[in-house]
Design a protein around this motif. Sequence first.
Motif, short mmCIF file in Angstrom:
data_model
loop_
_atom_site.label_atom_id
_atom_site.label_comp_id
_atom_site.label_asym_id
_atom_site.label_seq_id
_atom_site.Cartn_x
_atom_site.Cartn_y
_atom_site.Cartn_z
N LEU A 131 0.85 -1.19 0.00
CA LEU A 131 0.00 0.00 0.00
C LEU A 131 0.89 1.24 0.00
CD1 LEU A 131 -2.84 1.31 0.21
CD2 LEU A 131 -2.58 1.18 2.70
N PRO A 132 1.28 1.71 -1.19
CA PRO A 132 2.06 2.95 -1.23
C PRO A 132 1.18 4.11 -0.78
CG PRO A 132 2.08 1.81 -3.36
CD PRO A 132 1.07 1.12 -2.50
N LEU A 133 1.74 4.99 0.01
CA LEU A 133 1.00 6.17 0.44
C LEU A 133 1.15 7.28 -0.60
CD1 LEU A 133 1.98 6.24 4.23
CD2 LEU A 133 -0.18 5.48 3.21
N PRO A 134 0.20 8.19 -0.65
CA PRO A 134 0.34 9.32 -1.58
C PRO A 134 1.63 10.11 -1.29
CG PRO A 134 -1.87 9.26 -0.64
CD PRO A 134 -1.05 8.24 0.11
N ILE A 135 2.22 10.71 -2.31
CA ILE A 135 3.42 11.52 -2.14
C ILE A 135 3.16 12.59 -1.08
CG2 ILE A 135 4.98 13.17 -3.28
CD1 ILE A 135 5.41 10.27 -4.13
N GLY A 136 4.11 12.75 -0.18
CA GLY A 136 3.95 13.72 0.91
C GLY A 136 3.31 13.14 2.15
N SER A 137 2.92 11.86 2.11
CA SER A 137 2.30 11.19 3.26
C SER A 137 3.28 10.17 3.85
CB SER A 137 1.02 10.48 2.84
OG SER A 137 0.09 11.39 2.32
N LEU A 138 3.48 10.24 5.16
CA LEU A 138 4.43 9.36 5.81
C LEU A 138 3.80 8.64 7.00
CD1 LEU A 138 7.48 11.80 5.93
CD2 LEU A 138 6.95 10.08 4.20
N PRO A 139 4.06 7.33 7.15
CA PRO A 139 3.55 6.62 8.32
C PRO A 139 4.31 7.06 9.57
CG PRO A 139 4.95 5.17 7.02
CD PRO A 139 4.84 6.46 6.28
N ARG A 171 -10.89 -2.75 -1.99
CA ARG A 171 -11.47 -3.95 -2.61
C ARG A 171 -12.62 -3.58 -3.53
NH1 ARG A 171 -11.17 -6.55 2.84
NH2 ARG A 171 -9.19 -7.63 2.82
N LEU A 172 -13.42 -2.58 -3.14
CA LEU A 172 -14.52 -2.13 -4.00
C LEU A 172 -14.00 -1.61 -5.34
CD1 LEU A 172 -16.82 -0.28 -1.42
CD2 LEU A 172 -17.22 -2.50 -2.51
N LEU A 173 -12.76 -1.11 -5.34
CA LEU A 173 -12.13 -0.62 -6.56
C LEU A 173 -11.34 -1.71 -7.29
CD1 LEU A 173 -10.76 2.75 -5.14
CD2 LEU A 173 -12.75 2.45 -6.65
N GLY A 174 -11.33 -2.93 -6.71
CA GLY A 174 -10.58 -4.04 -7.30
C GLY A 174 -9.10 -3.99 -6.97
N ILE A 175 -8.75 -3.28 -5.90
CA ILE A 175 -7.36 -3.15 -5.49
C ILE A 175 -7.23 -3.71 -4.08
CG2 ILE A 175 -5.47 -1.54 -5.06
CD1 ILE A 175 -7.02 0.47 -6.82
N ASP A 176 -6.25 -4.55 -3.83
CA ASP A 176 -6.00 -5.09 -2.49
C ASP A 176 -4.60 -5.68 -2.49
OD1 ASP A 176 -6.45 -5.72 0.15
OD2 ASP A 176 -7.80 -7.39 -0.25
N TRP A 177 -4.13 -6.04 -1.33
CA TRP A 177 -2.84 -6.69 -1.22
C TRP A 177 -3.05 -8.05 -0.57
CZ3 TRP A 177 -3.96 -2.25 1.63
CH2 TRP A 177 -4.03 -2.40 3.00
N PRO A 178 -2.16 -9.01 -0.85
CA PRO A 178 -2.33 -10.36 -0.30
C PRO A 178 -2.06 -10.38 1.19
CG PRO A 178 -0.29 -10.21 -1.53
CD PRO A 178 -0.99 -8.89 -1.71
N ASP A 179 -2.80 -11.23 1.89
CA ASP A 179 -2.51 -11.45 3.32
C ASP A 179 -1.30 -12.34 3.45
OD1 ASP A 179 -4.66 -9.99 4.48
OD2 ASP A 179 -6.04 -11.60 3.90
N ALA A 180 -0.64 -12.25 4.62
CA ALA A 180 0.54 -13.06 4.87
C ALA A 180 0.18 -14.53 4.87
CB ALA A 180 1.18 -12.67 6.20
#
Length: 181
Positions: A131-139, A171-180
Motif C-alpha cells: 500500500l504505497p502512500l500518496p506523495i507527501g504522506s508518511l507513516p 477492494r470495491l475498486l478491485g485493489i487489495d494486497w495479499p494477506d501473509a
Amino acid sequence: GSTLFAPGHRQDQWVPTGSGLTSSSPDGQWMAIYPPYSKIVHIYHLPELTLAADLTNSSQVARVEFAPKANEMSICMRDFVAFWSKKTWTQTRLLTNTINLLFSPLDDSYWLTQDYRSGGLYSARDLQPLLPLPIGSLPLALSSDGRFVAVGTDTKYLEVWNLAETRRQLRLLGIDWPDAQ
C-alpha cells in the motif's frame, strides 16, 4: 546517566541507566535507551533494568523499534535501517534507502519511510509494496493491534486511517494486497 525505578529490584530501588529517548518491546522484556544524535543504543532487560547490551551503530540513531513477535529489533538512521537480533544482540541485516520503519503486529509487513516525501506498507518477506502512500504522506505511528495508522501529510496535517475500512474501500475498486501466508 539517569536513574529509573525498578520494581522488585533489590527492594524497589532506583537503578542507574543511560539517558536519552526510550523504546520498549511489546512483550515487556526489553527497553532501549539512546541519547539523541548518538550512535549508541543501551538495551536493558526488564523489569530489573539490568544492562544487556550496548549496540554501536555506524550512524546517528533516530528511532528504535522492537518487533512484536519476531526476535529482532530495528534501529533507524538517516539513510538506512539496521536489524539486530534480540537473542545475540548482533546486527543481522541492513535495509538501505529507508529512514524509518514501523513493524506491523503480525511481523508480516513493515510501514517504511524511504525519504521525507514517500512511504507505505511493504511485505516483510520480499519488500514488495502493498500500500504505497500518496506523495507527501508518511507513516508515523501504528496502533498496537495494527488497525490504525497515523499518517503525516505534507508535514502539516495528521490523519488516522482505519486500515480495515481502507482495505474494504480498495477492494470495491478491485485493489487489495495479499494477506501473509
